[in-house]
Design a protein around this motif. Structure first.
Motif, PDB file in Angstrom:
ATOM      1  N   TYR A 267     -24.862 -44.352 -34.357  1.00  0.00           N
ATOM      2  CA  TYR A 267     -25.992 -43.434 -34.429  1.00  0.00           C
ATOM      3  C   TYR A 267     -25.530 -41.982 -34.267  1.00  0.00           C
ATOM      4  CZ  TYR A 267     -30.651 -41.572 -33.412  1.00  0.00           C
ATOM      5  OH  TYR A 267     -31.816 -40.865 -33.434  1.00  0.00           O
ATOM      6  N   ASP A 268     -25.920 -41.139 -35.198  1.00  0.00           N
ATOM      7  CA  ASP A 268     -25.543 -39.722 -35.191  1.00  0.00           C
ATOM      8  C   ASP A 268     -26.691 -38.936 -35.793  1.00  0.00           C
ATOM      9  OD1 ASP A 268     -24.543 -37.204 -35.436  1.00  0.00           O
ATOM     10  OD2 ASP A 268     -22.716 -37.782 -36.503  1.00  0.00           O
ATOM     11  N   ARG A 269     -27.295 -38.119 -34.975  1.00  0.00           N
ATOM     12  CA  ARG A 269     -28.463 -37.366 -35.440  1.00  0.00           C
ATOM     13  C   ARG A 269     -28.122 -36.419 -36.589  1.00  0.00           C
ATOM     14  NH1 ARG A 269     -29.121 -38.191 -30.045  1.00  0.00           N
ATOM     15  NH2 ARG A 269     -31.153 -38.932 -29.321  1.00  0.00           N
ATOM     16  N   LYS A 270     -26.835 -36.104 -36.774  1.00  0.00           N
ATOM     17  CA  LYS A 270     -26.443 -35.189 -37.841  1.00  0.00           C
ATOM     18  C   LYS A 270     -26.231 -35.924 -39.165  1.00  0.00           C
ATOM     19  CE  LYS A 270     -24.199 -31.900 -34.700  1.00  0.00           C
ATOM     20  NZ  LYS A 270     -22.922 -31.222 -34.348  1.00  0.00           N
ATOM     21  N   SER A 271     -26.177 -37.239 -39.106  1.00  0.00           N
ATOM     22  CA  SER A 271     -25.945 -38.006 -40.321  1.00  0.00           C
ATOM     23  C   SER A 271     -27.274 -38.506 -40.871  1.00  0.00           C
ATOM     24  CB  SER A 271     -25.002 -39.171 -40.040  1.00  0.00           C
ATOM     25  OG  SER A 271     -25.612 -40.076 -39.152  1.00  0.00           O
ATOM     26  N   GLN A 272     -27.209 -39.404 -41.823  1.00  0.00           N
ATOM     27  CA  GLN A 272     -28.418 -39.959 -42.423  1.00  0.00           C
ATOM     28  C   GLN A 272     -29.308 -40.582 -41.354  1.00  0.00           C
ATOM     29  OE1 GLN A 272     -27.592 -43.037 -45.220  1.00  0.00           O
ATOM     30  NE2 GLN A 272     -29.704 -43.244 -45.911  1.00  0.00           N
ATOM     31  N   ASP A 273     -30.590 -40.369 -41.471  1.00  0.00           N
ATOM     32  CA  ASP A 273     -31.527 -40.898 -40.493  1.00  0.00           C
ATOM     33  C   ASP A 273     -31.757 -42.383 -40.767  1.00  0.00           C
ATOM     34  OD1 ASP A 273     -34.614 -39.664 -39.052  1.00  0.00           O
ATOM     35  OD2 ASP A 273     -33.595 -41.568 -38.800  1.00  0.00           O
ATOM     36  N   HIS A 274     -31.026 -43.216 -40.045  1.00  0.00           N
ATOM     37  CA  HIS A 274     -31.126 -44.643 -40.271  1.00  0.00           C
ATOM     38  C   HIS A 274     -32.484 -45.195 -39.860  1.00  0.00           C
ATOM     39  CE1 HIS A 274     -26.478 -45.331 -40.273  1.00  0.00           C
ATOM     40  NE2 HIS A 274     -26.935 -44.869 -41.411  1.00  0.00           N
ATOM     41  N   MET A 275     -33.132 -44.553 -38.876  1.00  0.00           N
ATOM     42  CA  MET A 275     -34.434 -45.035 -38.463  1.00  0.00           C
ATOM     43  C   MET A 275     -35.432 -44.965 -39.619  1.00  0.00           C
ATOM     44  SD  MET A 275     -34.015 -46.031 -35.351  1.00  0.00           S
ATOM     45  CE  MET A 275     -32.283 -46.381 -35.655  1.00  0.00           C
ATOM     46  N   GLU A 276     -35.413 -43.853 -40.365  1.00  0.00           N
ATOM     47  CA  GLU A 276     -36.291 -43.722 -41.517  1.00  0.00           C
ATOM     48  C   GLU A 276     -35.911 -44.713 -42.599  1.00  0.00           C
ATOM     49  OE1 GLU A 276     -36.651 -39.803 -43.013  1.00  0.00           O
ATOM     50  OE2 GLU A 276     -37.390 -38.946 -41.118  1.00  0.00           O
ATOM     51  N   MET A 277     -34.619 -44.928 -42.772  1.00  0.00           N
ATOM     52  CA  MET A 277     -34.144 -45.881 -43.778  1.00  0.00           C
ATOM     53  C   MET A 277     -34.624 -47.282 -43.449  1.00  0.00           C
ATOM     54  SD  MET A 277     -30.217 -46.708 -44.922  1.00  0.00           S
ATOM     55  CE  MET A 277     -29.835 -47.662 -43.440  1.00  0.00           C
ATOM     56  N   LEU A 278     -34.531 -47.667 -42.175  1.00  0.00           N
ATOM     57  CA  LEU A 278     -34.964 -48.992 -41.773  1.00  0.00           C
ATOM     58  C   LEU A 278     -36.478 -49.135 -41.874  1.00  0.00           C
ATOM     59  CD1 LEU A 278     -32.595 -49.379 -38.724  1.00  0.00           C
ATOM     60  CD2 LEU A 278     -32.556 -50.817 -40.761  1.00  0.00           C
ATOM     61  N   ALA A 279     -37.194 -48.075 -41.500  1.00  0.00           N
ATOM     62  CA  ALA A 279     -38.654 -48.122 -41.587  1.00  0.00           C
ATOM     63  C   ALA A 279     -39.088 -48.321 -43.039  1.00  0.00           C
ATOM     64  CB  ALA A 279     -39.261 -46.848 -41.022  1.00  0.00           C
ATOM     65  N   GLY A 280     -38.333 -47.737 -43.967  1.00  0.00           N
ATOM     66  CA  GLY A 280     -38.643 -47.895 -45.378  1.00  0.00           C
ATOM     67  C   GLY A 280     -38.412 -49.295 -45.878  1.00  0.00           C
ATOM     68  N   GLY A 281     -37.615 -50.070 -45.119  1.00  0.00           N
ATOM     69  CA  GLY A 281     -37.320 -51.437 -45.530  1.00  0.00           C
ATOM     70  C   GLY A 281     -38.259 -52.456 -44.936  1.00  0.00           C
TER      71      GLY A 281
END
Length: 218
Positions: free
Chosen positions: A199-213
């Motif tokens: 997890y890195d707040r400066k990288s791609q927002d994985h939380m949004e990516m997962l929510a989209g899935g």
């Protein structure tokens, strides 16, 4: 420039969604943060049937929680579901251990032991029945501070409470974000949570990516 403390006050005033304790927000003080959480829940949510504790790098599949966890815990007492470690399994890391640093335990704590002597959880995703909150908070009085919160919060405190049943949810969580995203697109996905170990707040927002899935048909 507005300081962080002022920004936190503004956020709390606007949304009423921040709980603060009187200590430094450091890894060593995660145990204190957990105890403050128990105290807040005990005061403000005394009738909660279920409590979920997650880290900020964890995505929870709320549909699966409603479909699977709520029915499984309904009417039960003193239940904890989590990635689980039985007593005697996880090694205690001493000074000089390869994976030491913040997980290092001084020799006078659990002396002469190589593994933790209590059943406990990996604390990044923990589901508890609400009846455990007050007893665990009371158990704080008889358990000296220990800085590794997983062991303290979800090991030592439940041991003091007694008659606590652990359910191992390891197979229902993953640290592989890409797999998690693919799974969440499926109507048969069994995942309860996805943890992003990188997890890195400066990288791609994985939380949004997962929510989209995610989907509503679990």
């Amino acid at each position: 420039e507005m300081c962080i403390r002022d920004r936190i006050k503004d956020e709390a005033a606007a949304h009423n969604d921040i709980v603060q304790g009187n200590f430094l927000d450091t890894y060593y003080n995660l145990t204190l943060k957990g105890v403050v959480g128990l105290s807040w829940i005990s005061r403000h949510c005394p009738s909660a049937e279920m409590v979920i504790k997650i880290d900020d790098d964890v995505y929870v599949n709320v549909f699966r929680i409603v479909d699977f966890v709520l029915p499984a815990l309904s009417g039960k007492r003193h239940q904890i579901g989590c990635p689980y470690h039985p007593a005697g399994q996880k090694p205690i890391l001493r000074q000089g251990a390869k994976w030491g640093s913040k997980w290092t335990v001084e020799s006078h704590i659990f002396p002469h032991l190589r593994t933790y002597p209590v059943d406990h959880c990996d604390g990044f995703f923990v589901v508890m029945t609400g009846d455990l909150i007050k007893p665990m908070l009371e158990a704080v009085r008889v358990n000296p501070f220990f800085h590794i919160d997983d062991i303290y919060m979800f090991g030592l405190l439940p041991r003091s409470v007694g008659d606590v049943k652990f359910t191992d949810l390891t197979k229902f969580v993953t640290s592989f974000v890409e797999y998690g995203q693919r799974c969440l697109k499926s109507t048969t996905c069994r995942l309860l949570a996805v943890i992003d170990d990188n997890y890195d707040r400066k990288s791609q927002d994985h939380m949004e990516m997962l929510a989209g899935g995610g989907n509503n048909n679990l």
